[in-house]
Motif scaffolding. Structure first.
Motif, PDB file in Angstrom:
ATOM      1  N   ARG A   1       0.852  -1.188   0.000  1.00 17.26           N
ATOM      2  CA  ARG A   1       0.000   0.000   0.000  1.00 17.26           C
ATOM      3  C   ARG A   1       0.893   1.245   0.000  1.00 17.26           C
ATOM      4  NH1 ARG A   1      -2.758  -3.896  -0.401  1.00 17.26           N
ATOM      5  NH2 ARG A   1      -4.715  -4.433   0.670  1.00 17.26           N
ATOM      6  N   LEU A   2       0.585   2.209  -0.871  1.00 18.45           N
ATOM      7  CA  LEU A   2       1.281   3.498  -0.925  1.00 18.45           C
ATOM      8  C   LEU A   2       0.243   4.573  -0.626  1.00 18.45           C
ATOM      9  CD1 LEU A   2       3.716   5.296  -1.562  1.00 18.45           C
ATOM     10  CD2 LEU A   2       3.163   5.046  -4.007  1.00 18.45           C
ATOM     11  N   ILE A   3       0.393   5.247   0.512  1.00 18.55           N
ATOM     12  CA  ILE A   3      -0.646   6.156   0.991  1.00 18.55           C
ATOM     13  C   ILE A   3      -0.039   7.471   1.478  1.00 18.55           C
ATOM     14  CG2 ILE A   3      -2.259   4.307   1.600  1.00 18.55           C
ATOM     15  CD1 ILE A   3      -1.334   4.559   4.501  1.00 18.55           C
ATOM     16  N   PRO A   4      -0.851   8.539   1.540  1.00 14.99           N
ATOM     17  CA  PRO A   4      -0.349   9.826   2.037  1.00 14.99           C
ATOM     18  C   PRO A   4      -0.273   9.862   3.561  1.00 14.99           C
ATOM     19  CG  PRO A   4      -2.658  10.023   1.434  1.00 14.99           C
ATOM     20  CD  PRO A   4      -2.233   8.631   1.040  1.00 14.99           C
ATOM     21  N   ASP A   5       0.332  10.946   4.061  1.00 14.65           N
ATOM     22  CA  ASP A   5       0.479  11.144   5.508  1.00 14.65           C
ATOM     23  C   ASP A   5      -0.831  11.638   6.119  1.00 14.65           C
ATOM     24  OD1 ASP A   5       3.577  10.941   6.265  1.00 14.65           O
ATOM     25  OD2 ASP A   5       3.444  11.912   4.311  1.00 14.65           O
ATOM     26  N   GLU A   6      -1.830  10.796   6.087  1.00 13.94           N
ATOM     27  CA  GLU A   6      -3.131  11.127   6.668  1.00 13.94           C
ATOM     28  C   GLU A   6      -3.447  10.073   7.727  1.00 13.94           C
ATOM     29  OE1 GLU A   6      -4.862  13.729   6.113  1.00 13.94           O
ATOM     30  OE2 GLU A   6      -4.036  14.524   4.235  1.00 13.94           O
ATOM     31  N   ARG A   7      -3.582  10.519   8.967  1.00 14.24           N
ATOM     32  CA  ARG A   7      -3.717   9.557  10.062  1.00 14.24           C
ATOM     33  C   ARG A   7      -4.897   8.604   9.864  1.00 14.24           C
ATOM     34  NH1 ARG A   7      -3.856  10.459  16.660  1.00 14.24           N
ATOM     35  NH2 ARG A   7      -4.891   8.468  17.096  1.00 14.24           N
ATOM     36  N   ALA A   8      -6.044   9.130   9.478  1.00 15.00           N
ATOM     37  CA  ALA A   8      -7.218   8.266   9.317  1.00 15.00           C
ATOM     38  C   ALA A   8      -6.983   7.212   8.251  1.00 15.00           C
ATOM     39  CB  ALA A   8      -8.448   9.102   8.980  1.00 15.00           C
ATOM     40  N   GLU A   9      -6.308   7.599   7.166  1.00 16.70           N
ATOM     41  CA  GLU A   9      -6.048   6.631   6.095  1.00 16.70           C
ATOM     42  C   GLU A   9      -5.012   5.590   6.518  1.00 16.70           C
ATOM     43  OE1 GLU A   9      -5.287   6.378   1.287  1.00 16.70           O
ATOM     44  OE2 GLU A   9      -5.651   8.316   2.238  1.00 16.70           O
ATOM     45  N   ILE A  10      -4.014   6.015   7.281  1.00 18.45           N
ATOM     46  CA  ILE A  10      -3.020   5.057   7.783  1.00 18.45           C
ATOM     47  C   ILE A  10      -3.710   4.039   8.687  1.00 18.45           C
ATOM     48  CG2 ILE A  10      -0.900   4.760   9.124  1.00 18.45           C
ATOM     49  CD1 ILE A  10      -0.232   7.722   8.377  1.00 18.45           C
ATOM     50  N   GLU A  11      -4.562   4.520   9.572  1.00  9.55           N
ATOM     51  CA  GLU A  11      -5.278   3.612  10.474  1.00  9.55           C
ATOM     52  C   GLU A  11      -6.143   2.627   9.687  1.00  9.55           C
ATOM     53  OE1 GLU A  11      -7.393   5.467  13.690  1.00  9.55           O
ATOM     54  OE2 GLU A  11      -5.782   6.906  14.074  1.00  9.55           O
ATOM     55  N   ARG A  12      -6.901   3.138   8.704  1.00 10.91           N
ATOM     56  CA  ARG A  12      -7.752   2.255   7.894  1.00 10.91           C
ATOM     57  C   ARG A  12      -6.925   1.205   7.164  1.00 10.91           C
ATOM     58  NH1 ARG A  12     -10.533   7.088   6.654  1.00 10.91           N
ATOM     59  NH2 ARG A  12      -9.363   7.305   4.701  1.00 10.91           N
ATOM     60  N   THR A  13      -5.790   1.627   6.646  1.00 15.12           N
ATOM     61  CA  THR A  13      -4.924   0.706   5.897  1.00 15.12           C
ATOM     62  C   THR A  13      -4.386  -0.401   6.795  1.00 15.12           C
ATOM     63  OG1 THR A  13      -4.291   2.445   4.334  1.00 15.12           O
ATOM     64  CG2 THR A  13      -2.811   0.556   4.517  1.00 15.12           C
TER      65      THR A  13
ATOM     66  N   CYS B   1      -2.771 -10.320   7.273  1.00 19.64           N
ATOM     67  CA  CYS B   1      -1.310 -10.256   7.369  1.00 19.64           C
ATOM     68  C   CYS B   1      -0.872 -10.696   8.765  1.00 19.64           C
ATOM     69  CB  CYS B   1      -0.820  -8.830   7.117  1.00 19.64           C
ATOM     70  SG  CYS B   1      -1.001  -8.267   5.419  1.00 19.64           S
ATOM     71  N   HIS B   2       0.282 -11.348   8.825  1.00 20.68           N
ATOM     72  CA  HIS B   2       0.876 -11.745  10.104  1.00 20.68           C
ATOM     73  C   HIS B   2       1.908 -10.720  10.578  1.00 20.68           C
ATOM     74  CE1 HIS B   2      -0.369 -15.479   7.996  1.00 20.68           C
ATOM     75  NE2 HIS B   2      -0.930 -15.696   9.158  1.00 20.68           N
ATOM     76  N   LEU B   3       2.436  -9.957   9.626  1.00 27.59           N
ATOM     77  CA  LEU B   3       3.445  -8.942   9.896  1.00 27.59           C
ATOM     78  C   LEU B   3       3.155  -7.770   8.968  1.00 27.59           C
ATOM     79  CD1 LEU B   3       6.227  -7.975  11.101  1.00 27.59           C
ATOM     80  CD2 LEU B   3       7.306  -9.202   9.194  1.00 27.59           C
ATOM     81  N   VAL B   4       3.179  -6.556   9.506  1.00 25.62           N
ATOM     82  CA  VAL B   4       3.000  -5.355   8.693  1.00 25.62           C
ATOM     83  C   VAL B   4       4.156  -4.414   8.991  1.00 25.62           C
ATOM     84  CG1 VAL B   4       1.540  -3.376   8.140  1.00 25.62           C
ATOM     85  CG2 VAL B   4       0.480  -5.582   8.712  1.00 25.62           C
ATOM     86  N   LEU B   5       4.855  -3.994   7.944  1.00 25.13           N
ATOM     87  CA  LEU B   5       5.983  -3.078   8.071  1.00 25.13           C
ATOM     88  C   LEU B   5       5.630  -1.772   7.377  1.00 25.13           C
ATOM     89  CD1 LEU B   5       8.888  -5.543   7.164  1.00 25.13           C
ATOM     90  CD2 LEU B   5       8.035  -4.970   9.446  1.00 25.13           C
ATOM     91  N   THR B   6       5.756  -0.668   8.090  1.00 28.08           N
ATOM     92  CA  THR B   6       5.523   0.639   7.482  1.00 28.08           C
ATOM     93  C   THR B   6       6.848   1.366   7.336  1.00 28.08           C
ATOM     94  OG1 THR B   6       5.273   2.043   9.459  1.00 28.08           O
ATOM     95  CG2 THR B   6       3.351   0.725   8.788  1.00 28.08           C
ATOM     96  N   THR B   7       6.903   2.289   6.390  1.00 29.84           N
ATOM     97  CA  THR B   7       8.083   3.126   6.223  1.00 29.84           C
ATOM     98  C   THR B   7       7.619   4.547   5.952  1.00 29.84           C
ATOM     99  OG1 THR B   7      10.075   3.528   4.883  1.00 29.84           O
ATOM    100  CG2 THR B   7       8.241   2.443   3.783  1.00 29.84           C
ATOM    101  N   GLY B   8       8.245   5.501   6.633  1.00 27.42           N
ATOM    102  CA  GLY B   8       7.900   6.900   6.441  1.00 27.42           C
ATOM    103  C   GLY B   8       6.958   7.439   7.501  1.00 27.42           C
ATOM    104  N   GLY B   9       7.043   8.763   7.694  1.00 27.24           N
ATOM    105  CA  GLY B   9       6.110   9.447   8.589  1.00 27.24           C
ATOM    106  C   GLY B   9       6.383   9.302  10.061  1.00 27.24           C
ATOM    107  N   THR B  10       7.654   9.076  10.459  1.00 26.07           N
ATOM    108  CA  THR B  10       7.937   8.843  11.876  1.00 26.07           C
ATOM    109  C   THR B  10       8.793   9.936  12.524  1.00 26.07           C
ATOM    110  OG1 THR B  10       9.875   7.488  11.345  1.00 26.07           O
ATOM    111  CG2 THR B  10       7.771   6.346  11.601  1.00 26.07           C
ATOM    112  N   GLY B  11       8.991  11.056  11.826  1.00 28.53           N
ATOM    113  CA  GLY B  11       9.791  12.138  12.381  1.00 28.53           C
ATOM    114  C   GLY B  11       8.954  13.112  13.206  1.00 28.53           C
TER     115      GLY B  11
END
Length: 205
Positions: free
Chosen positions: A51-63, A73-83
């Protein structure tokens, strides 16, 4: 890909959180970096959901909820948006969908990154377990840069390949065991998974 030995397919979600990459301003490098590392490290067959999504909290949560609850999924890895920037909300979204926080993963990520840059203390990566009545997954935030993703997952080695600082992925397979997921095996040359002796499975001759 084929299924694992216990007939439960290992499914891994890869999420890149980026306003500009999701908007087509530049090419996403996070998901390819994650996928390439997993291919090199895992000897257990697996399938990915990306999944490639914007920095929108509601969309990240839904995803994240969809990847765990619906895609299983048994494992989910995210990248970006942690600063610390105003648009960096991946950790908040991750904590919101979790049922258990796993603080050790974030602590170790920052320890690894501090070997390279003092600004690692500005990173806010977190990890959680999300549980439903019949399923659970480990969800982890990773850095945004491909080099940092590899260092964080794999750890640091000297010129002879000796481990200097342990990567976080060494603990992931046993964590997935404990929450009821498939038995994951790794290539020790890349990342040696650690389990207590009582949790090890016999190796085929």
């Amino acid at each position: 890909m084929s299924t694992t030995t216990n007939n439960t397919e290992l499914v891994i979600g890869l999420v890149s959180v980026s306003d500009r990459a999701s908007g087509g301003v530049y090419e996403d490098k996070g998901i390819p970096a994650l996928a390439d590392w997993l291919k090199s490290a895992l000897t257990t067959p697996f399938r990915v959901e990306t999944r490639l999504i914007p920095d929108e909290r509601a969309e990240i949560e839904r995803t994240l909820v969809d990847l765990v609850d619906t895609q299983r999924c048994h494992l989910v890895l995210t990248t970006g948006g942690t600063g610390p920037a105003r648009r960096d909300v991946t950790p908040e979204a991750t904590l919101a969908i979790g049922t258990k926080e796993m603080p050790g993963f974030g602590e170790q990520m920052r320890q690894i990154s501090l070997q390279f840059v003092p600004t690692a203390i500005l990173s806010r990566q977190v990890a959680v377990i999300r549980e439903t009545p019949d399923h659970a997954a480990l969800v982890m935030n990773l850095p945004g840069q491909p080099k940092a993703i590899k260092e964080t997952l794999e750890g640091l080695k000297d010129a002879d390949g000796k481990q200097l600082v342990g990567g976080i992925f060494a603990a992931v397979p046993y964590c997935v065991d404990l929450i009821g997921g498939p038995y994951m095996e790794t290539d020790p040359a890349v990342c040696k998974a650690w389990r207590p002796k009582t949790a090890l499975r016999p190796q085929p001759n």
